[in-house]
Every structure is written in structure tokens, then in C-alpha cells.
Design a protein around this motif. Structure first.
Motif, PDB file in Angstrom:
ATOM      1  N   MET A 116     -16.335   2.881   7.221  1.00  0.00           N
ATOM      2  CA  MET A 116     -15.738   2.435   6.000  1.00  0.00           C
ATOM      3  C   MET A 116     -16.468   3.096   4.826  1.00  0.00           C
ATOM      4  O   MET A 116     -17.673   3.279   4.859  1.00  0.00           O
ATOM      5  CB  MET A 116     -15.853   0.913   5.894  1.00  0.00           C
ATOM      6  N   TYR A 117     -15.703   3.406   3.793  1.00  0.00           N
ATOM      7  CA  TYR A 117     -16.307   3.990   2.599  1.00  0.00           C
ATOM      8  C   TYR A 117     -17.042   2.927   1.802  1.00  0.00           C
ATOM      9  O   TYR A 117     -16.538   1.845   1.565  1.00  0.00           O
ATOM     10  CB  TYR A 117     -15.252   4.658   1.714  1.00  0.00           C
ATOM     11  N   ILE A 118     -18.236   3.273   1.381  1.00  0.00           N
ATOM     12  CA  ILE A 118     -19.046   2.425   0.519  1.00  0.00           C
ATOM     13  C   ILE A 118     -18.887   2.898  -0.925  1.00  0.00           C
ATOM     14  O   ILE A 118     -18.725   2.115  -1.832  1.00  0.00           O
ATOM     15  CB  ILE A 118     -20.529   2.485   0.932  1.00  0.00           C
ATOM     16  N   CYS A 119     -18.953   4.201  -1.122  1.00  0.00           N
ATOM     17  CA  CYS A 119     -18.859   4.800  -2.453  1.00  0.00           C
ATOM     18  C   CYS A 119     -17.708   5.805  -2.452  1.00  0.00           C
ATOM     19  O   CYS A 119     -17.815   6.867  -1.847  1.00  0.00           O
ATOM     20  CB  CYS A 119     -20.166   5.492  -2.818  1.00  0.00           C
ATOM     21  N   ILE A 120     -16.641   5.435  -3.114  1.00  0.00           N
ATOM     22  CA  ILE A 120     -15.479   6.317  -3.190  1.00  0.00           C
ATOM     23  C   ILE A 120     -15.785   7.534  -4.058  1.00  0.00           C
ATOM     24  O   ILE A 120     -15.387   8.648  -3.751  1.00  0.00           O
ATOM     25  CB  ILE A 120     -14.252   5.551  -3.736  1.00  0.00           C
ATOM     26  N   CYS A 121     -16.500   7.317  -5.148  1.00  0.00           N
ATOM     27  CA  CYS A 121     -16.801   8.413  -6.082  1.00  0.00           C
ATOM     28  C   CYS A 121     -17.536   9.565  -5.390  1.00  0.00           C
ATOM     29  O   CYS A 121     -17.262  10.729  -5.664  1.00  0.00           O
ATOM     30  CB  CYS A 121     -17.648   7.915  -7.249  1.00  0.00           C
TER      31      CYS A 121
END
Length: 67
Positions: free
Chosen positions: A1-6
């Protein structure tokens, strides 16, 4: 799962960072740029860090998504 999209940082990335010696939210920020953009990932990143270190999230997680 993504934690930081940026920055495109995933839970797996944080687990690998812990294996390489990262042990604090500050080190996550320095080495991976966690929180450097919008900052909304900080709490989730802290939780993932704590989980990978076998510690309680409350030991690390005080950040909230900025308004």
C-alpha cells in the motif's frame, strides 16, 4: 500500500529502510523524503515505521495532516 503518494513511497519501502537501519521519523524524512511535500503521509509513515520496529505507534506518531 502507498504511504506517500507525492513520493511514491510504499509500506514495503519503509520496511526496507528499517532493514537498512532507519529507526526514526526524522531518518525517514532525511533518507526518503517522507513528509517533504504535502505532509499528509507523516502519521501513516510513523505507524508503518513503528510496526516494522515492533513498537507502539504512539511512541512515534504525533504528526497530523496539515490544514
Amino acid at each position: 500500500m502507498y504511504i506517500c503518494i507525492c513520493r511514491g513511497i510504499t509500506e514495503r519501502d519503509i520496511a526496507q529502510a528499517v532493514q537498512q537501519g532507519v529507526s526514526s521519523p526524522e531518518q525517514l524524512a532525511e533518507t526518503m523524503g517522507v513528509g517533504a511535500d504535502c505532509g499528509c503521509c507523516l502519521n501513516h509513515a510513523c505507524q508503518a515505521l513503528a510496526q516494522n520496529l515492533g513498537r507502539e505507534p504512539s511512541d512515534y506518531c504525533t504528526a497530523v495532516c496539515p490544514s
